[in-house]
Design an enzyme around this catalytic site. Structure first.
Site, short mmCIF file in Angstrom:
data_model
loop_
_atom_site.label_atom_id
_atom_site.label_comp_id
_atom_site.label_asym_id
_atom_site.label_seq_id
_atom_site.Cartn_x
_atom_site.Cartn_y
_atom_site.Cartn_z
N SER A 188 0.83 -1.19 0.00
CA SER A 188 0.00 0.00 0.00
C SER A 188 0.88 1.25 0.00
CB SER A 188 -0.94 -0.06 1.21
OG SER A 188 -2.04 0.78 1.03
N ARG A 210 -11.92 6.89 9.38
CA ARG A 210 -11.44 5.52 9.46
C ARG A 210 -12.50 4.53 8.99
NH1 ARG A 210 -6.85 2.94 8.83
NH2 ARG A 210 -6.65 1.08 10.11
N ASP A 212 -8.63 -6.75 -4.73
CA ASP A 212 -8.26 -5.43 -4.20
C ASP A 212 -8.78 -4.36 -5.15
OD1 ASP A 212 -7.05 -3.12 -3.28
OD2 ASP A 212 -5.05 -3.99 -3.07
N HIS A 216 -8.19 -5.16 -0.29
CA HIS A 216 -6.88 -4.57 -0.04
C HIS A 216 -6.22 -5.16 1.21
CE1 HIS A 216 -3.71 -1.71 -0.47
NE2 HIS A 216 -3.99 -1.08 0.65
N ASP A 217 -7.03 -5.59 2.19
CA ASP A 217 -6.51 -6.22 3.40
C ASP A 217 -5.67 -7.46 3.10
OD1 ASP A 217 -7.14 -4.73 5.63
OD2 ASP A 217 -9.15 -5.59 5.86
#
Lengths: 429, 193
Positions: free
Chosen positions: A201, A270, A363, A396-397
């Protein structure tokens, strides 16, 4: 893979998720404490025999201070503190060092445990004895970025001129500035050439910056789930986060350090972030439309698990992250662009650094096409590269969760870089 | 080492650069690195095989050959290899043209569809042939195109491609007589005229 293995793998990943602040439940699953005790990890789908792996054990964050850092903006940051951790032993030849660059909300604590703390570092699954970044072989360094809030100089640090925290008087920093601060640290540690620089990232952006600007000081780079520049969609999500913070009446133009913090805005930012880190499939699998008893807050919340998850993570983030750092770091990510004014392929011309580029299928925040753009630049510049798009449903995690596949790629890639470097050194001597 | 790998390895110059399109698990590239010290690069679409290649210490790109080699400038590699992969791409003509552009020489290996077993099976059974060399039923074969040695010779002539070497394989041995009848596999070393 048998169904049982599949289930075990899924279970292991669920536990990882819990460890990484992404638990659905409001209590965190404490990882078993392992200090220099080897444990057998579950057999990987990509490797028949999984090596014995362990933990780096108890670690401590260290601090390195230097006088001046000239920033891309022309301003000078002074003094500068860099928080960092190291794992493993630096070889006598100082040729086995690997720098790990953390993602947006990460920190220098990448592996092992801090004294009296339950949670392992953010990439503990990847760094340790026998792991992908094998601390029996390599000396692993991870530092907090400047502009951050985990020990390195950032907007919450005291401004020596004003006698109070910088707030928004902190100068704008770029990804390049973060990397130049890392260069100072690497110099301080007496390392001339890094064996590898790796990160996912925003960490991957720093990795690419290293390859473009300091290729002579790095044998190989491992950019994961990243991009050479943000797309309008990525910028858009960051802008929503920034606006949420600045719209909070407690933000006070960034001057809130002695007062109540803009927690609503930061939590909201967040929450948006967490949506972008997951995929449609991983959300459906994790939450479904399940409702948590006694959770519904107010007339318009139904108490869906996904709601409680976002609230929980938003609130928790507020306790560990500074709102101004959020503004500074997201700005640095958005402004990062290695395709201007010259194309990335031109920046990579005559670069002998070897690339391992990793992307993940689901992702959608850093889609695989962005990694393929990096690969295309490598091909145009004739830079040696390996590219793998790992099948994953985690969004994306995935770069924090698809440990088996990532470990396989990284372990073998590093082994080759290491053996090539050793051969070359032997030739020179 | 298989006969095909041995032949290709004999053709490839020491220390040259090789791009293997559809490199599978990287067996051939590994042979070429070991025997000829080549600078190897593979492209492969199957993720599981990417892991095998990386374990062999090879540089490999996970991707589709049909997506093109456009980033590579002309004559970027000494050799481009299409071993048992040309018949599996959607646009073989386009891929070959690109291979000839980015490679000084191109090595093409493919199963010969005009082998006597396949001919007889079609003639007598009236069904798509399934042979030891082409072991797939029509609905599960990865092969999208079926070509013979004669087809490929014709193609090279029509396209003005110069054939520099040929090898025809029957099992693990080479055959020279009536290859389009007897050879199960063919390997060509070709170049631009």
């Amino acid at each position: 893979m048998t169904l049982i293995r599949r289930f075990k793998k899924r279970l292991a990943k669920t536990q990882n998720l819990a460890r990484r602040d992404v638990s659905t439940h409001h209590t965190r699953v404490a990882p078993s404490r392992v200090e220099n005790v080897s444990r057998v990890v579950e057999a990987s789908p990509v490797e028949k025999t999984s090596p014995q792996t362990g933990s780096v054990g108890i670690v401590e964050t260290q601090f390195f201070q230097f006088e001046n850092l000239e920033l891309e903006s022309g301003e000078v940051l002074s003094p500068v503190t860099i928080a960092y951790e190291t794992y493993g032993q630096l070889s006598d030849a100082r040729d086995n060092a690997i720098l790990i660059c953390h993602a947006f909300s990460g920190d220098a604590h990448a592996a092992g445990f801090h004294q009296d703390e339950q949670d392992a570092g953010w990439w503990d699954d990847m760094i340790g004895p026998g792991k992908a970044f094998d601390t029996e072989k390599y000396f692993v360094i991870c530092s907090n970025v400047i502009g951050g809030c985990k020990g390195s100089t950032g907007p919450a640090s005291p401004n020596p001129q004003a006698g109070k925290p910088y707030g928004t008087s902190f100068p704008l920093v770029s990804i390049g500035d973060m990397v130049r601060a890392q260069v100072e640290l690497v110099n301080h540690l007496g390392i001339e050439k890094l064996l590898a620089v790796a990160g996912g990232s925003m960490g991957g952006m720093q990795v690419l910056q290293w390859a473009c600007e300091y290729s002579h000081r790095v044998q190989s780079v491992i950019p994961i789930a990243t991009t050479a520049r943000h797309s309008p969609q990525q910028i858009a999500f960051n802008e929503v986060g920034r606006q949420a913070i600045m719209a909070d009446p407690n933000w006070h133009g960034g001057d809130y350090y002695q007062k109540e913090i803009p927690s609503r805005g930061l939590a909201l930012a967040r929450m948006v972030g967490h949506i972008t880190y997951m995929s449609d499939v991983s959300m459906a699998e994790k939450f479904g439309r399940r409702v948590r008893d006694n959770y519904a807050q107010g007339k318009f919340a139904s108490g869906f698990e996904v709601e409680s998850y976002l609230h929980y993570n938003g609130d928790k983030f507020v306790r560990r992250f500074d709102a101004n750092s959020y503004l500074y770091i997201t700005r640095a990510m958005d402004d990062f662009d290695l395709t201007q004014p010259t194309p990335l392929s031109q920046k990579l011309r005559n670069v002998s650094t070897r690339f391992l580029i990793i992307a993940f299928k689901s992702d959608w925040l850093y889609p695989a096409y962005q990694s393929q753009e990096i690969l295309r630049a490598c091909k145009t510049a004739r830079v040696d590269a390996t590219y793998c798009e790992i099948h994953s449903t985690y969004g994306h995690d995935a770069f924090l969760l698809e440990i088996d596949e990532e470990s396989h790629l990284i372990r073998h890639f590093l082994a080759r870089v290491w053996s090539d470097a050793s051969t070359r050194n032997a030739g020179e001597n | 080492m298989t006969a095909e790998h041995r032949i290709i390895s004999e053709w490839v110059a020491r220390g040259s650069s090789v791009l293997d399109l559809g490199c599978g698990s990287g067996e051939l590239l590994e042979v070429l690195v070991r025997e000829k010290g080549v600078a190897a690069q593979g492209i492969e679409i199957d993720e599981a095989k990417i892991y095998d290649c990386v374990a062999r210490g090879l540089s490999v790109h996970h991707g589709d050959l049909d997506a093109g080699l456009s980033e590579y400038s002309d004559a970027s590699f000494d050799y481009v290899v299409l071993h048992q992969s040309l018949q599996q791409v959607i646009h073989p003509h386009k891929v070959l043209r690109e291979a000839l552009r980015v490679g000084n020489k191109v090595i093409v290996g493919f199963p010969n569809f005009a082998h006597w077993k396949t001919r007889l099976q079609i003639l007598f059974s009236g069904r798509t042939p399934v042979t030891p060399n082409l072991p797939y039923k029509w609905y599960e074969t990865p092969n999208l195109h079926f070509l013979s040695i004669a087809d490929f010779e014709d193609y090279c002539r029509e396209e003005g491609i110069r054939v520099q070497q040929r090898a025809f394989l029957r099992g693990e041995g080479e055959t020279k007589i009536w290859p389009n009848w007897w050879a199960e596999n063919a390997i060509f070393l070709i170049g631009r005229n």
